[in-house]
Design an enzyme around this catalytic site. Structure first.
Site, mmCIF file in Angstrom:
data_model
loop_
_atom_site.group_PDB
_atom_site.id
_atom_site.type_symbol
_atom_site.label_atom_id
_atom_site.label_comp_id
_atom_site.label_asym_id
_atom_site.label_seq_id
_atom_site.Cartn_x
_atom_site.Cartn_y
_atom_site.Cartn_z
ATOM 1 N N HIS A 192 -18.154 25.576 38.148
ATOM 2 C CA HIS A 192 -17.731 26.943 37.831
ATOM 3 C C HIS A 192 -18.052 27.932 38.946
ATOM 4 O O HIS A 192 -17.299 28.887 39.171
ATOM 5 C CB HIS A 192 -18.361 27.403 36.515
ATOM 6 N N GLU A 250 -7.648 32.509 35.087
ATOM 7 C CA GLU A 250 -7.383 32.389 36.517
ATOM 8 C C GLU A 250 -6.111 33.112 36.917
ATOM 9 O O GLU A 250 -5.549 32.866 37.974
ATOM 10 C CB GLU A 250 -7.288 30.909 36.906
ATOM 11 N N ASP A 270 -15.456 30.465 40.605
ATOM 12 C CA ASP A 270 -15.694 31.901 40.757
ATOM 13 C C ASP A 270 -15.502 32.340 42.208
ATOM 14 O O ASP A 270 -14.955 33.417 42.469
ATOM 15 C CB ASP A 270 -17.106 32.265 40.285
ATOM 16 N N ASN A 296 -12.858 23.921 38.455
ATOM 17 C CA ASN A 296 -14.153 23.955 37.776
ATOM 18 C C ASN A 296 -14.639 22.552 37.427
ATOM 19 O O ASN A 296 -15.834 22.285 37.470
ATOM 20 C CB ASN A 296 -14.066 24.797 36.498
#
Length: 167
Positions: free
Chosen positions: A7, A37, A11, A2
């Site tokens: 981010h 995660e 994702d 990230n």
């Protein structure tokens, strides 16, 4: 991830990992996102001596498929911690929460060994303490004392040949 790619890239990696877990595991296995995660996988009806192979299947299933984000290929690797359920310490059956905690501790051992590695708590030999407290305090030391049977599965071995070794 990230911090370097953002981010949205993180994702995309999580979605790729979830998809590849579904491909690597059986339809009867349960996959749950367990925190930021981390994923928790419940694999019923697998003998203790088959857990290394499941871990290796996960390692290869994840690392063999990169994620993509905005045209950038993002290599993916995974660390796996595992433990069988049910599991007992002597005559005392451990709760699922205790087993998940042991698997989490094994996960940190796998991470310490580098990327794409699995480590599992397989059981407790005779002579182990009567309670989990000293084992949970320091899994590495508990292994050195001979109180815990650990298995290390490096992800860089040939898929068809799971490796069982002492940590």
């Amino acid at each position: 991830m990230n911090d370097t790619l953002g981010h949205a890239a993180g994702d995309a990696v999580l979605k790729t990992v979830a998809h590849n877990l579904r491909l690597a595991l059986r339809e009867t296995d349960m996959i749950v996102r367990w925190g930021g995660e981390e994923f928790l996988v419940f694999v019923p009806a697998v003998a203790h001596d088959g857990l290394d192979e499941v871990a290796l299947r996960i390692l290869h299933g994840i690392s063999s498929h990169a994620a993509e984000h905005r045209g950038t290929v993002v290599p993916v690797s995974v660390s796996v911690g595992f433990a069988p359920f049910p599991l007992a310490l002597g005559a005392t059956a451990l709760t699922w929460e205790q087993v998940v905690n042991l698997a989490d501790m094994a996960l940190y051992r796998a991470k310490a060994r580098g990327r794409n590695c699995a480590c599992g708590v397989l059981g407790f030999p005779d002579g182990a303490p009567a309670t989990l407290e000293p084992i949970e305090r320091d899994l590495e030391e508990a292994w050195r004392q001979g109180w815990v049977d650990l298995s290390v599965v490096p992800g860089d071995v040939e898929y068809a040949m799971p490796v069982r070794s002492r940590a």
